[in-house]
Write a protein that holds these residues in place. Structure first.
Motif, PDB file in Angstrom:
ATOM      1  N   GLN A   1       0.821  -1.212   0.000  1.00 54.81           N
ATOM      2  CA  GLN A   1       0.000   0.000   0.000  1.00 54.81           C
ATOM      3  C   GLN A   1       0.858   1.268   0.000  1.00 54.81           C
ATOM      4  OE1 GLN A   1      -3.290  -0.476  -0.311  1.00 54.81           O
ATOM      5  NE2 GLN A   1      -3.513   1.716  -0.676  1.00 54.81           N
ATOM      6  N   THR A   2       2.003   1.238   0.699  1.00 51.64           N
ATOM      7  CA  THR A   2       2.861   2.425   0.744  1.00 51.64           C
ATOM      8  C   THR A   2       3.428   2.743  -0.633  1.00 51.64           C
ATOM      9  OG1 THR A   2       3.456   1.857   3.020  1.00 51.64           O
ATOM     10  CG2 THR A   2       4.846   3.463   1.909  1.00 51.64           C
ATOM     11  N   SER A   3       3.862   1.703  -1.353  1.00 48.41           N
ATOM     12  CA  SER A   3       4.378   1.896  -2.717  1.00 48.41           C
ATOM     13  C   SER A   3       3.318   2.510  -3.619  1.00 48.41           C
ATOM     14  CB  SER A   3       4.844   0.567  -3.301  1.00 48.41           C
ATOM     15  OG  SER A   3       5.846  -0.010  -2.522  1.00 48.41           O
ATOM     16  N   SER A   4       2.083   2.009  -3.495  1.00 52.42           N
ATOM     17  CA  SER A   4       0.997   2.523  -4.341  1.00 52.42           C
ATOM     18  C   SER A   4       0.696   3.981  -4.014  1.00 52.42           C
ATOM     19  CB  SER A   4      -0.264   1.670  -4.180  1.00 52.42           C
ATOM     20  OG  SER A   4      -0.826   1.836  -2.894  1.00 52.42           O
ATOM     21  N   GLU A   5       0.829   4.365  -2.718  1.00 48.65           N
ATOM     22  CA  GLU A   5       0.566   5.751  -2.325  1.00 48.65           C
ATOM     23  C   GLU A   5       1.642   6.679  -2.882  1.00 48.65           C
ATOM     24  OE1 GLU A   5      -1.828   8.466  -1.301  1.00 48.65           O
ATOM     25  OE2 GLU A   5      -2.353   6.410  -0.707  1.00 48.65           O
ATOM     26  N   ILE A   6       2.883   6.217  -2.927  1.00 48.59           N
ATOM     27  CA  ILE A   6       3.975   7.011  -3.516  1.00 48.59           C
ATOM     28  C   ILE A   6       3.740   7.207  -5.004  1.00 48.59           C
ATOM     29  CG2 ILE A   6       6.445   6.980  -4.076  1.00 48.59           C
ATOM     30  CD1 ILE A   6       6.816   5.461  -1.356  1.00 48.59           C
ATOM     31  N   VAL A   7       3.353   6.131  -5.689  1.00 50.25           N
ATOM     32  CA  VAL A   7       3.068   6.218  -7.126  1.00 50.25           C
ATOM     33  C   VAL A   7       1.867   7.123  -7.376  1.00 50.25           C
ATOM     34  CG1 VAL A   7       2.302   4.887  -9.150  1.00 50.25           C
ATOM     35  CG2 VAL A   7       4.124   3.998  -7.690  1.00 50.25           C
ATOM     36  N   ARG A   8       0.845   7.037  -6.507  1.00 50.38           N
ATOM     37  CA  ARG A   8      -0.334   7.911  -6.642  1.00 50.38           C
ATOM     38  C   ARG A   8       0.068   9.381  -6.536  1.00 50.38           C
ATOM     39  NH1 ARG A   8      -5.604   6.567  -5.300  1.00 50.38           N
ATOM     40  NH2 ARG A   8      -4.886   4.911  -3.896  1.00 50.38           N
ATOM     41  N   THR A   9       0.965   9.682  -5.592  1.00 47.22           N
ATOM     42  CA  THR A   9       1.442  11.062  -5.411  1.00 47.22           C
ATOM     43  C   THR A   9       2.177  11.546  -6.649  1.00 47.22           C
ATOM     44  OG1 THR A   9       1.661  10.674  -3.031  1.00 47.22           O
ATOM     45  CG2 THR A   9       2.841  12.561  -3.937  1.00 47.22           C
ATOM     46  N   MET A  10       3.022  10.683  -7.233  1.00 51.59           N
ATOM     47  CA  MET A  10       3.760  11.042  -8.450  1.00 51.59           C
ATOM     48  C   MET A  10       2.817  11.308  -9.617  1.00 51.59           C
ATOM     49  SD  MET A  10       6.926   8.323  -8.187  1.00 51.59           S
ATOM     50  CE  MET A  10       7.709   8.865  -9.708  1.00 51.59           C
ATOM     51  N   LEU A  11       1.797  10.483  -9.735  1.00 51.16           N
ATOM     52  CA  LEU A  11       0.818  10.656 -10.823  1.00 51.16           C
ATOM     53  C   LEU A  11       0.013  11.933 -10.633  1.00 51.16           C
ATOM     54  CD1 LEU A  11      -0.406   6.954 -11.128  1.00 51.16           C
ATOM     55  CD2 LEU A  11       0.812   8.226 -12.894  1.00 51.16           C
ATOM     56  N   ARG A  12      -0.350  12.226  -9.379  1.00 51.85           N
ATOM     57  CA  ARG A  12      -1.128  13.435  -9.100  1.00 51.85           C
ATOM     58  C   ARG A  12      -0.306  14.683  -9.403  1.00 51.85           C
ATOM     59  NH1 ARG A  12      -2.230  12.418  -4.157  1.00 51.85           N
ATOM     60  NH2 ARG A  12      -0.764  13.863  -3.198  1.00 51.85           N
ATOM     61  N   MET A  13       0.997  14.630  -9.136  1.00 51.17           N
ATOM     62  CA  MET A  13       1.863  15.794  -9.379  1.00 51.17           C
ATOM     63  C   MET A  13       2.033  16.078 -10.871  1.00 51.17           C
ATOM     64  SD  MET A  13       4.801  14.992  -6.551  1.00 51.17           S
ATOM     65  CE  MET A  13       5.884  16.340  -7.037  1.00 51.17           C
ATOM     66  N   SER A  14       1.979  15.023 -11.680  1.00 52.98           N
ATOM     67  CA  SER A  14       2.240  15.200 -13.114  1.00 52.98           C
ATOM     68  C   SER A  14       0.997  15.056 -13.987  1.00 52.98           C
ATOM     69  CB  SER A  14       3.297  14.187 -13.568  1.00 52.98           C
ATOM     70  OG  SER A  14       2.863  12.867 -13.314  1.00 52.98           O
ATOM     71  N   GLU A  15      -0.206  15.053 -13.372  1.00 53.32           N
ATOM     72  CA  GLU A  15      -1.418  14.788 -14.146  1.00 53.32           C
ATOM     73  C   GLU A  15      -1.743  15.898 -15.145  1.00 53.32           C
ATOM     74  OE1 GLU A  15      -4.607  14.270 -11.407  1.00 53.32           O
ATOM     75  OE2 GLU A  15      -4.504  16.307 -10.597  1.00 53.32           O
ATOM     76  N   ILE A  16      -1.393  17.138 -14.828  1.00 50.64           N
ATOM     77  CA  ILE A  16      -1.677  18.249 -15.736  1.00 50.64           C
ATOM     78  C   ILE A  16      -0.556  18.434 -16.756  1.00 50.64           C
ATOM     79  CG2 ILE A  16      -2.184  20.724 -15.861  1.00 50.64           C
ATOM     80  CD1 ILE A  16      -4.378  19.105 -14.540  1.00 50.64           C
TER      81      ILE A  16
END
Length: 533
Positions: A261-276
């Protein structure tokens, strides 16, 4: 364009727009681009009806047009855009989870109408929300406008292309069709509107509070009509942005299954930062430094910088390469590989689909996928399955196009005794085959739902009439005994039949959404792979 896709497009067009639009749309899908009079002649439809049908299709971005050198305008159907109508409930639900009921209704209005001005959307949504509120409460236009601005800032809604303006002073004849231009800078720029007002409830009578007749009131409002502040600036739902959001969710889910779950949360943060900043078709996200990722982690997610660096190193060193390292500045620059994530998701889909042949069959498939090329004897040994069973399963998967056979001859004569026969998995062809089956499945689900509704049409109409009578009696303050008497117009067996119908239709609707999720993943993987070839 396969027959399954054409059939599905036909069902969707008929369900949303009726028979005439479906007839014109399917004809264009089958034949390609055609001029207006040829469409009318080939379909046997009047010119006026063809024009109206094309207007509807163009309004909803299902048909595009282009002017040829001789001045002939040809119309072409967008089959992929027609299939997107399957995903409308998912678009609306996603907006509801991100932007509550106001965002949900904004996207719903844009999908229902194709294109609308911001002022029209705000007024419609405010009125609809006011209808659901308690008496005395209303929805302010400003609140709806703020949600619209947030949707535009995150690129979930975008401006439609504008008609190109010519500054030529020569009185030239108008072109046969307007030329549309897209201004990339202003695509998500919201016009500054001072929308002051609140949502209104529908009136049950034709007279307003002052006793003015409806016809006179309409004429009065027409005479005093103010110019629309954003006239000509139309908005539409940005479906690519929704697909990017769905893609990000699939990637996070795949990482959670693979790691934790921690790995997925890190990846989610990276995706959210670069979504735009990352285009929807890009194979990698924008590079992000370890320090930026650490600062952007959700509040309350207590992991140290050292632990974050360990997780990022673990993700980058994984054989599947979910996360790649692109530099060492800022504590290390990291990107997410979109295609790798699709590959893992699609391989999971295929192996789960193969489970219908048995767990051993799925085991052989995963083994061949992992080892790339294997002989039959190697498959038997690695999978620890008897030779006869392994041979039957390999042939079954070969006949269903899940795996393929590659011949490597030792000599130019291709003699079987001097040829290696290697089993391999072609994910692209397997994904296409499964996509075709998904199209057929969803068409069958829609037909079944329509059949169920048609078979119980009389009972549904009776139920609707009874509900309307009860609602009107409740509004006039009827007694409980009178309401009970009206409810008894539907007998116990009919009520049971209605419950069974509702349960069946809900199951079919849920199945449609689940199959469409599979279609989205398969389409995204095929599209990403084809761009790299």
């Amino acid at each position: 364009m396969t027959q399954a896709e054409i059939k599905l497009c036909s069902l969707l067009l008929q369900e949303h727009f009726g028979e005439i639009v479906e007839k014109i749309g399917v004809h264009l899908i089958r034949t390609g681009s055609q001029p207006l009079r040829v469409i009318a002649h080939d379909t046997g439809t009047s010119l006026d009806q063809v024009k109206k049908a094309l207007c509807v299709l163009i309004q909803h971005n299902l048909v595009i047009y282009q002017v040829h050198k001789r001045g002939v305008v040809e119309y072409e159907a967008q089959c992929s855009r027609v299939l997107r109508m399957l995903r409308y409930p998912r678009y609306i639900y996603t907006t509801k989870t991100l932007y509550s009921d106001t965002g949900e209704l904004i996207v719903e209005e844009l999908l229902l109408n194709g294109k609308l001005t911001m002022s029209a959307v705000v007024k419609k949504v405010a009125d609809r929300l006011t209808e659901t509120m308690e008496d005395g409460k209303t929805m302010d236009y400003a609140e709806v406008s703020n949600t619209f601005v947030r949707l535009a800032d995150t690129h979930f809604v975008q401006r439609c292309p504008l008609v190109a303006t010519t500054e030529s002073s020569d009185p030239e004849p108008p072109p046969p069709a307007p030329t549309l231009v897209t201004n990339e800078k202003d695509m998500y720029l919201v016009p500054k509107l001072s929308l002051i007002g609140k949502g209104k409830r529908r009136r049950s009578s034709d007279e307003d509070a002052a006793g003015e007749p409806k016809a006179k009131r309409r004429k009065h409002t027409a005479d005093n009509k103010e110019p629309i502040p954003d006239d000509g600036i139309y908005w539409q739902a940005n479906l690519d942005r929704f697909h990017q959001h769905f893609r990000d969710q699939a990637i996070v889910s795949a990482v959670a299954n693979r790691m934790d779950q921690t790995s997925s949360e890190i990846v989610r943060t990276m995706l959210r930062m670069s979504e735009i900043t990352t285009p929807s078709s890009a194979p990698f996200t924008q590079p992000l430094s370890s320090n930026e990722i650490f600062r952007s982690l959700p509040v309350g997610y207590n992991i140290s910088k050292q632990v974050l660096d360990q997780y990022l190193t673990l993700l980058a060193d994984d054989p599947l390469e979910f996360v790649g390292k692109s530099g060492d500045s800022g504590g290390g620059m990291y990107v997410i590989s979109i295609l790798t994530s699709y590959f893992l998701t699609v391989s999971h889909l295929l192996s789960s689909f193969l489970s219908r042949f048995g767990s051993r069959c799925a085991r052989i498939f995963r083994l061949v996928l992992q080892k790339k090329h294997l002989e039959q004897k190697q498959v038997e040994d690695f999978a620890m399955i008897p030779a006869k069973e392994a041979k039957d399963m390999l042939y079954k998967m070969l006949s269903e196009n899940f795996i393929s056979l590659q011949e490597i001859p030792k000599t130019p004569d291709h003699a079987p005794s001097r040829t290696f026969y290697l089993y391999t998995v072609n994910i692209l062809s397997a994904a296409r085959m499964l996509l075709h089956r998904c199209y057929k499945s969803i068409a069958n689900l829609i037909e079944r739902r329509q059949f169920e509704t048609k078979e119980n049409k009389r009972l549904l109409e009776k139920s609707q009439r009874v509900e309307a009578i009860i609602a009107s009696m409740q509004a006039t303050g009827a007694e409980e005994a009178q309401l009970q008497e009206i409810e008894e117009m539907i007998t116990a067996p009919e009520r049971q039949q209605l419950e069974t119908l509702k349960r069946n239709v809900n199951k079919l609707d849920a199945s449609e959404i689940q199959v469409d999720e599979t279609i989205f993943l398969l389409e995204s993987y095929i599209e990403s792979t084809m761009k790299r070839l």
